[in-house]
Design a protein around this motif. Structure first.
Motif, PDB file in Angstrom:
ATOM      1  N   ARG A 190       0.841  -1.213   0.000  1.00  0.00           N
ATOM      2  CA  ARG A 190       0.000   0.000   0.000  1.00  0.00           C
ATOM      3  C   ARG A 190       0.865   1.249   0.000  1.00  0.00           C
ATOM      4  O   ARG A 190       0.594   2.213  -0.731  1.00  0.00           O
ATOM      5  N   VAL A 191       1.912   1.248   0.809  1.00  0.00           N
ATOM      6  CA  VAL A 191       2.807   2.402   0.890  1.00  0.00           C
ATOM      7  C   VAL A 191       3.545   2.600  -0.427  1.00  0.00           C
ATOM      8  O   VAL A 191       3.613   3.716  -0.947  1.00  0.00           O
ATOM      9  N   MET A 192       4.091   1.506  -0.985  1.00  0.00           N
ATOM     10  CA  MET A 192       4.811   1.624  -2.264  1.00  0.00           C
ATOM     11  C   MET A 192       3.895   2.136  -3.368  1.00  0.00           C
ATOM     12  O   MET A 192       4.293   2.982  -4.172  1.00  0.00           O
ATOM     13  N   LYS A 193       2.662   1.639  -3.378  1.00  0.00           N
ATOM     14  CA  LYS A 193       1.697   2.060  -4.398  1.00  0.00           C
ATOM     15  C   LYS A 193       1.341   3.535  -4.220  1.00  0.00           C
ATOM     16  O   LYS A 193       1.339   4.306  -5.187  1.00  0.00           O
ATOM     17  N   ALA A 194       1.064   3.939  -2.990  1.00  0.00           N
ATOM     18  CA  ALA A 194       0.691   5.331  -2.709  1.00  0.00           C
ATOM     19  C   ALA A 194       1.814   6.300  -3.066  1.00  0.00           C
ATOM     20  O   ALA A 194       1.553   7.430  -3.486  1.00  0.00           O
ATOM     21  N   LYS A 195       3.049   5.877  -2.919  1.00  0.00           N
ATOM     22  CA  LYS A 195       4.202   6.738  -3.229  1.00  0.00           C
ATOM     23  C   LYS A 195       4.611   6.659  -4.696  1.00  0.00           C
ATOM     24  O   LYS A 195       5.596   7.281  -5.095  1.00  0.00           O
ATOM     25  N   GLY A 196       3.882   5.877  -5.496  1.00  0.00           N
ATOM     26  CA  GLY A 196       4.190   5.768  -6.916  1.00  0.00           C
ATOM     27  C   GLY A 196       5.490   5.027  -7.202  1.00  0.00           C
ATOM     28  O   GLY A 196       6.154   5.311  -8.195  1.00  0.00           O
ATOM     29  N   LEU A 197       5.842   4.096  -6.361  1.00  0.00           N
ATOM     30  CA  LEU A 197       7.105   3.375  -6.502  1.00  0.00           C
ATOM     31  C   LEU A 197       6.989   2.088  -7.325  1.00  0.00           C
ATOM     32  O   LEU A 197       7.992   1.406  -7.528  1.00  0.00           O
ATOM     33  N   LEU A 198       5.795   1.762  -7.771  1.00  0.00           N
ATOM     34  CA  LEU A 198       5.602   0.512  -8.501  1.00  0.00           C
ATOM     35  C   LEU A 198       5.514   0.772  -9.997  1.00  0.00           C
ATOM     36  O   LEU A 198       4.857   1.718 -10.429  1.00  0.00           O
ATOM     37  N   ALA A 199       6.193  -0.069 -10.771  1.00  0.00           N
ATOM     38  CA  ALA A 199       6.157   0.004 -12.232  1.00  0.00           C
ATOM     39  C   ALA A 199       6.417  -1.400 -12.772  1.00  0.00           C
ATOM     40  O   ALA A 199       6.962  -2.247 -12.061  1.00  0.00           O
ATOM     41  N   PRO A 200       6.028  -1.662 -14.032  1.00  0.00           N
ATOM     42  CA  PRO A 200       6.198  -3.007 -14.593  1.00  0.00           C
ATOM     43  C   PRO A 200       7.647  -3.482 -14.583  1.00  0.00           C
ATOM     44  O   PRO A 200       8.577  -2.697 -14.776  1.00  0.00           O
ATOM     45  N   VAL A 201       7.798  -4.798 -14.353  1.00  0.00           N
ATOM     46  CA  VAL A 201       9.123  -5.413 -14.277  1.00  0.00           C
ATOM     47  C   VAL A 201       9.204  -6.607 -15.217  1.00  0.00           C
ATOM     48  O   VAL A 201       8.192  -7.204 -15.586  1.00  0.00           O
ATOM     49  N   ASP A 202      10.433  -6.938 -15.596  1.00  0.00           N
ATOM     50  CA  ASP A 202      10.668  -8.111 -16.440  1.00  0.00           C
ATOM     51  C   ASP A 202      10.709  -9.384 -15.604  1.00  0.00           C
ATOM     52  O   ASP A 202      10.206 -10.419 -16.028  1.00  0.00           O
ATOM     53  N   VAL A 203      11.331  -9.304 -14.430  1.00  0.00           N
ATOM     54  CA  VAL A 203      11.450 -10.449 -13.529  1.00  0.00           C
ATOM     55  C   VAL A 203      10.961 -10.035 -12.146  1.00  0.00           C
ATOM     56  O   VAL A 203      11.435  -9.059 -11.581  1.00  0.00           O
ATOM     57  N   LEU A 204      10.016 -10.815 -11.634  1.00  0.00           N
ATOM     58  CA  LEU A 204       9.438 -10.547 -10.315  1.00  0.00           C
ATOM     59  C   LEU A 204       9.714 -11.732  -9.400  1.00  0.00           C
ATOM     60  O   LEU A 204       9.259 -12.839  -9.661  1.00  0.00           O
ATOM     61  N   LYS A 205      10.476 -11.506  -8.334  1.00  0.00           N
ATOM     62  CA  LYS A 205      10.626 -12.517  -7.287  1.00  0.00           C
ATOM     63  C   LYS A 205       9.449 -12.264  -6.348  1.00  0.00           C
ATOM     64  O   LYS A 205       9.391 -11.283  -5.637  1.00  0.00           O
ATOM     65  N   VAL A 206       8.459 -13.153  -6.402  1.00  0.00           N
ATOM     66  CA  VAL A 206       7.197 -12.987  -5.683  1.00  0.00           C
ATOM     67  C   VAL A 206       7.450 -12.941  -4.175  1.00  0.00           C
ATOM     68  O   VAL A 206       8.247 -13.707  -3.636  1.00  0.00           O
ATOM     69  N   ALA A 207       6.738 -12.048  -3.510  1.00  0.00           N
ATOM     70  CA  ALA A 207       6.914 -11.841  -2.066  1.00  0.00           C
ATOM     71  C   ALA A 207       6.359 -12.988  -1.234  1.00  0.00           C
ATOM     72  O   ALA A 207       5.402 -13.661  -1.628  1.00  0.00           O
TER      73      ALA A 207
END
Length: 168
Positions: A71-88
């Motif tokens: 929620r914090v990362m999303k609210a701060k605009g820190l998320l963008a598409p990635v090529d490789v995602l190590k799932v949390a």
């Protein structure tokens, strides 16, 4: 209470004697589970999330981030598409929000199945109270398989102690 002595337990670590492992399990069983879960939740939400760009490819390693961190990362605009995602958080439902208003998949998955997802997990290793709390989440796995170019998990794609090698 204490468990019956002499019972064998699967998965005794190779660097630990079976009786020491049993004593550790007894000690864990006597801990206040509510306090342990609260501590785990707090610690997971301080997990380091790393986003790297290497050779034009974007990789994101999410540690054990949970819903509050997302929620914090999303609210701060820190998320963008990635090529490789190590799932949390081993693909848990609370570690990788994938439905409803908390979902982050539209923010971090590339369109057109452009993301490869990697999950470090082992079915049955974590107790589940229901199918919803199973790790990895069957719902999350289904969505990732529909939306990602490839889904790699340590349960199916590597044996114990082996590395998963991904070339991009």
């Amino acid at each position: 209470g204490r468990r019956a002595r002499g019972r064998s337990y699967p998965g005794v670590p190779t660097n630990m004697a079976a009786d020491e492992f049993e004593q550790l399990l007894d000690a864990i069983a006597e801990i206040d589970l509510v306090a342990v879960l609260a501590l785990d939740k707090a610690a997971n939400n301080t997990s380091l999330v790393v986003r790297l760009t290497i050779g034009g490819k974007v990789l994101m390693f999410c540690g054990d981030a949970e819903v509050e961190s997302w929620r914090v990362m999303k609210a701060k605009g820190l998320l963008a598409p990635v090529d490789v995602l190590k799932v949390a958080h081993h693909g848990s439902v609370n570690g990788m929000p994938f439905h409803g208003e908390d979902s982050v998949l539209d923010d971090i998955l590339k369109p057109g199945r452009g993301t490869t997802a990697i999950i470090s997990t082992c079915r049955g290793a974590y107790p589940a109270r229901s199918a919803e709390t199973e790790i990895p989440s069957p719902g999350l796995m289904k969505v990732l398989k529909q939306r990602c170019a490839r889904v790699i998990d340590t349960e199916h794609d590597a044996r114990l102690g082996e590395a998963v090698v991904l070339t991009t």
